[in-house]
Design an enzyme around this catalytic site. Sequence first.
Site, PDB file in Angstrom:
ATOM      1  N   ARG A 105       0.816  -1.221   0.000  1.00 34.57           N
ATOM      2  CA  ARG A 105       0.000   0.000   0.000  1.00 34.57           C
ATOM      3  C   ARG A 105       0.850   1.273   0.000  1.00 34.57           C
ATOM      4  NH1 ARG A 105      -1.925   4.073   0.183  1.00 34.57           N
ATOM      5  NH2 ARG A 105      -3.999   4.815   0.742  1.00 34.57           N
ATOM      6  N   LYS A 106       2.104   1.133   0.398  1.00 29.03           N
ATOM      7  CA  LYS A 106       3.020   2.293   0.465  1.00 29.03           C
ATOM      8  C   LYS A 106       2.327   3.518   1.056  1.00 29.03           C
ATOM      9  CE  LYS A 106       5.871   0.955  -3.527  1.00 29.03           C
ATOM     10  NZ  LYS A 106       5.021  -0.013  -4.264  1.00 29.03           N
ATOM     11  N   GLY A 111       0.380  10.974  10.209  1.00 25.12           N
ATOM     12  CA  GLY A 111       0.070   9.826  11.057  1.00 25.12           C
ATOM     13  C   GLY A 111      -1.407   9.500  11.152  1.00 25.12           C
TER      14      GLY A 111
HETATM   15  O1  S5P Z   1      11.217  -0.092  -5.236  1.00 26.56           O
HETATM   16  C1  S5P Z   1      10.244  -0.747  -5.520  1.00 26.56           C
HETATM   17  C2  S5P Z   1       9.266  -1.071  -4.567  1.00 26.56           C
HETATM   18  C3  S5P Z   1       8.208  -1.873  -4.931  1.00 26.56           C
HETATM   19  S1  S5P Z   1       7.148  -2.387  -3.692  1.00 26.56           S
HETATM   20  N1  S5P Z   1      10.079  -1.233  -6.795  1.00 26.56           N
HETATM   21  C4  S5P Z   1       9.004  -2.005  -7.156  1.00 26.56           C
HETATM   22  O2  S5P Z   1       8.944  -2.421  -8.321  1.00 26.56           O
HETATM   23  N2  S5P Z   1       8.021  -2.312  -6.229  1.00 26.56           N
HETATM   24  C5  S5P Z   1       6.845  -3.126  -6.589  1.00 26.56           C
HETATM   25  O3  S5P Z   1       7.284  -4.414  -6.990  1.00 26.56           O
HETATM   26  C6  S5P Z   1       6.019  -2.579  -7.747  1.00 26.56           C
HETATM   27  O4  S5P Z   1       4.964  -1.767  -7.276  1.00 26.56           O
HETATM   28  C7  S5P Z   1       5.500  -3.839  -8.427  1.00 26.56           C
HETATM   29  O5  S5P Z   1       4.290  -4.235  -7.803  1.00 26.56           O
HETATM   30  C8  S5P Z   1       6.553  -4.884  -8.122  1.00 26.56           C
HETATM   31  C9  S5P Z   1       7.545  -5.143  -9.235  1.00 26.56           C
HETATM   32  O6  S5P Z   1       6.931  -5.675 -10.362  1.00 26.56           O
HETATM   33  P1  S5P Z   1       7.757  -6.211 -11.623  1.00 26.56           P
HETATM   34  O7  S5P Z   1       6.677  -6.598 -12.595  1.00 26.56           O
HETATM   35  O8  S5P Z   1       8.625  -5.105 -12.150  1.00 26.56           O
HETATM   36  O9  S5P Z   1       8.563  -7.394 -11.143  1.00 26.56           O
END
Ligand code: S5P
Length: 384
Positions: A105-106, A111
């Site tokens: 959800r980031k 707060g």
């Molecule tokens: O730094 C980040 C953090 C996250 S949570 N880089 C990312 O890519 N993500 C998440 O990881 C992004 O929102 C996506 O859901 C997943 C990567 O997906 P992919 O298809 O590139 O492997």
Amino acid sequence: MSPKSTTLHHVTKQSYSLRAEKATHPLTSYLLRLMALKSSNLCVSADVSTARELLSLADNLGPSIVVLKTHYDLISNWDYNPHTGTAARLARIARRHGFLIFEDRKFGDIGNTVQLQYTEGTAKIVEWAHITNVNMVPGKAAVDALAEAGRKWRERKRYEVKTDISVGTPRPESVDSDAEEDEDEEEDGFETPVQQDEVGFGRLTADTQRQRERDGRKASIVSITTVSQHFEPANSPRSAEDFGDEVLRGIEEAPLERGLLILAQMSSKGNFMNQEYTDACVESARENNDFVMGFISQETLNREEDDQFVSMTPGCQLPPAEDENAEVKGDGKGQQYNTPQKIIGEMGNDIIIVGRGIIKAADPVKEAERYRKKGWEAYEARIA
Ligand code: S5P
């Protein structure tokens, strides 16, 4: 930031089983045990658009993974019903295959707002996601607030509210006395259908009916509704022994404690997460280590002797099986990729997060196994 290849912290040389014994956060300990049991350090990012795709991915890939990462807001038909909806169905699949649900959800607000977003609203994320994460750009208060919300939720969950409802008939001598009884009950505030629903105890029992009749209550035009509640300790996590095939053999279901990951470093090109920001994330994690399990990061962020955080790392892809030496390119939209070997073996992270590399593959089940094996081999070589 571009992560440095550093001398790896001593924890990265330890087995997941040993770390599970030492971990103080119950969910971290559980996750590490699950990893050892399933020989897997794979999290699949289920970035799909429908509930059906999500549930079928979860079911098909379940045996290979230890965490399933969701973006519930990508799902066009997410069903919010707490008992029969998408999250409830996902939870059952998670128990059966043994994986944790991580809602990516980031959170990134003041707060008060993040607390409400975590616990209220349509999705009520805290109810179904074992893990969630926070973007700490608004400051440490966002982490403190989520930790407070997580603790309060856990405290409330310590006791299950069990509600019995019985519908009877008034004593023949007085309809007034029944009215009083009704009033009393309402004053107690016990007629709350939500609570009845939540635990599934809102039912009329035949025994109660018969008891009422023995007590001298006879049929009449006015009926009485008696609602009683009692508090019982919530069951401790159940195992396959008392839950049948609903729980993966070899481990009990996940503990009720919730966990948070701090987004400390990102995989995307040109992101603004600098060293100062990352250092503040680590400090905040130490300050809330009963709730923070670790980080989304590109390298292990365990630095001090006692640190035992987990790091989960997105931006992971393998070259095609038929050309294992090929270079893995980004996605043309800022995403950068590293291999499991680099992420686990060299940078000391614990879990690889893979999205499109698996879910867009011709055979996602086979591909998930290929990633699981690569991630596991990198870990075994690291601790050898
Ligand atoms: O730094 C980040 C953090 C996250 S949570 N880089 C990312 O890519 N993500 C998440 O990881 C992004 O929102 C996506 O859901 C997943 C990567 O997906 P992919 O298809 O590139 O492997």
